[in-house]
Write an enzyme that holds these catalytic residues in place. Structure first.
Site, PDB file in Angstrom:
ATOM      1  CE1 TYR A 148      -3.911   1.877  -0.189  1.00  6.60           C
ATOM      2  CE2 TYR A 148      -3.587   2.508   2.105  1.00  6.60           C
ATOM      3  CZ  TYR A 148      -4.276   2.623   0.913  1.00  6.60           C
ATOM      4  OH  TYR A 148      -5.343   3.487   0.818  1.00  6.60           O
TER       5      TYR A 148
ATOM      6  CE  LYS B  86      -7.606   2.876  -0.908  1.00  2.81           C
ATOM      7  NZ  LYS B  86      -8.788   3.742  -1.024  1.00  2.81           N
TER       8      LYS B  86
END
Length: 548
Positions: free
Chosen positions: A151, A222
């Protein structure tokens, strides 16, 4: 465009698919000729029925265990001779992978522009492609180290380079050329049941702008974190995490969380992220003030918004409708010695705020002049939130904030920065306001509650829960977000708080075998236990072949 990712379970008789889209369907049952199973649930391990054998098994990341296949499984699935004879445990596999990862980091680079972080992403992605269970095992057990790889901030580079990184499809893509066909196109994905969909047009990826289909990289990143925390991706993450940080900053000032409604906040940036934080934060303030329309008006008065043209006031021509509720009234400007278009340093100097938030995507916006102005704050412990991503878009660094404003501040950012050595054994803590703290718990709690919508109350309950996850000693040291190594614990707490708020607002409808009445009867401890049993754990399931 749509990103779909599958995950495995450790109990059922087939292959449920956890899926995400840029259009992201999550937690689905597989209809690709296999008996379905639910990856959210945990029970005693049962064999998984599969309809393939031999190399087909080894080429399917859902089922592939590599050298962890037992000898009996190798016989059942026609794998003898297709694998080295040694049988390894998943722990041995992970240890071997970690050794290889450290050794291969530099060699995985594809040129001088390929950073070590991107090289790590490549290696992890290859594991994801061949063995999903082991991939999530590695991610969960090393979440603090690899969260910044899958991320922010690495995902920004991944999106910018995704066309060159693409190896196999992980989603669905919908374009304007597909108008009139989208409904039928959905059925091309091999899953019958979809519990949740997250949709994006990819037009605003971090602070990088419109990256088109390459934006699917952030959806993959995500979801990987949400799977690791047993959650689902709903909406408005930056706002929720910012509120949790703001509440934590109030605690760090030695004040009760309800005093959040008294904070003076300067917000730099009035784009989608800035407006999201303004709306969410003002509603959170209003709840502390009684939750009425007049309370919301009073809450909005606590914000000063500065965009590219300076301070936003009612005197501005063609003011954006979303920003208008936060525009300062002309009649008050004289007493504050401000005007329409006052620059950021002027506003900070005159307002003397408790909090300065950056959501501008303009790297270095918090100049020395702006930070010097914050030294005049009326707050004993002002907070600086440089929330723009990726790292080069951050309004300032932790070091700049501590060295300019003072050692007493609270600092948070969207991308990770190292802690600052303040000398004499003192540490200036750099808090990363990552939406992974809230998204998994909000999604998991919403799913378990059966609520058909995520209310403002549910979001605030999640933010308040996160703000309370730190001890008083931690917040006094300026720590307002927990360690990412605690993500599963945090997810469980946040999810339980979301369920309890959904109960309080009469939004629960129940989920699978638990109906709304049972959820309403649960105590806080029982709700926590109920949430925990729905948290997926990546374990290898025994495989049994069954001919179709």
């Amino acid at each position: 465009m749509a990103q779909l990712i599958r995950t495995r379970s450790n109990f059922s008789t087939a292959t449920g698919r956890l899926q995400t889209w840029l259009l992201l369907p999550l937690f689905t049952d597989d209809a690709a000729g296999r008996i379905s199973r639910r990856p959210m649930m945990t029970e005693a391990a049962r064999p998984t029925i599969v309809h393939k054998r031999g190399l087909d098994i080894l080429h399917d990341p859902w089922f592939n265990k590599g050298t962890a296949f037992s000898m009996t499984e190798r016989d059942r699935l026609d794998l003898r001779g297709l694998l080295p004879p040694n049988v390894m445990t998943w722990k041995q596999q992970i240890d071997r992978f970690m050794v290889d990862l450290k050794r291969l980091e530099e060699h995985a680079k594809d040129g001088p522009s390929d950073t070590t972080a991107l090289a790590k992403w490549r290696i992890l992605n290859r594991l994801h492609d061949r063995n999903e269970t082991m991939y999530y095992k590695v991610l969960i057990e090393n979440i603090a180290e690899y969260a910044p790889i899958v991320y922010t901030p690495t995902v920004g580079m991944v999106c910018q380079n995704y066309s060159g990184l693409f190896r196999r499809p992980r989603g669905m893509y919908f374009s304007t050329a597909d108008r009139g066909e989208m409904m039928s196109m959905v059925y091309n994905w091999p899953a019958e049941q979809v519990d949740m969909i997250v949709v994006t047009d990819g037009s605003r990826i971090l602070g990088l702008g419109d990256l088109g289909v390459q934006g699917i990289g952030i959806a993959i990143g995500k979801l990987d974190l949400y799977v690791a925390a047993a959650g689902i991706n709903p909406q408005r993450g930056t706002a929720g995490v910012a509120i949790a940080g703001l509440l934590g900053a109030v605690r760090a000032q030695g004040r009760p969380i309800s005093d959040f409604a008294k904070q003076k906040i300067v917000v730099a940036g009035a784009g989608s992220a800035g407006i999201g934080v303004l709306n969410a934060a003002s509603k959170a303030m209003a709840r502390f003030l009684g939750g009425t329309e007049s309370a919301l008006e009073r809450a909005r008065y606590q914000f000063w918004v500065v965009d590219a043209m300076g301070l936003v006031t009612e005197a501005r021509n063609d003011i954006d409708v979303d920003v208008a509720p936060f525009a300062r009234k002309v009649e008050e400007l004289g007493s504050q010695d401000l005007r329409e278009g006052s620059n950021l340093a002027e506003v900070v100097r005159k307002v003397r705020p408790d909090v300065l938030i950056g959501l501008s995507a303009v790297g270095g916006l918090f100049t020395k002049e702006v930070l010097e102005a914050l030294k005049e704050s009326t707050c004993a412990r002002p907070a600086v939130f440089a929330m723009s991503n990726p790292t080069n878009n951050a309004e300032c660094t932790a070091e700049q904030a501590f060295n300019t404003v003072g050692h007493h501040i609270v600092f948070a950012s969207g991308s990770p920065f190292p802690d600052v050595d303040l000398g004499n054994g003192q540490i200036g803590h750099s808090n990363q306001g990552n939406n992974m703290y809230l998204f998994p718990g909000i999604g998991l709690g919403t799913l378990i509650s059966g609520a058909r919508l995520i209310s403002d109350g549910m979001l605030q309950a999640a933010a308040e829960c996160l703000a309370e996850c730190m001890t008083q000693e931690e917040v006094q040291r300026g720590i307002i977000y927990p360690s990412t190594s605690r993500i599963r614990e945090i997810t469980m707490e946040v999810a339980a708080s979301v369920v309890k708020e959904a109960v309080a607002e009469d939004l629960v409808e129940g989920y699978r075998e638990t109906d709304a009445r049972e959820l309403r009867r649960m105590s806080k401890e029982e709700t926590l236990e109920h949430v925990e049993k729905h948290m997926w754990v990546p374990n290898y399931a025994a495989l049994v072949y069954h001919k179709q």
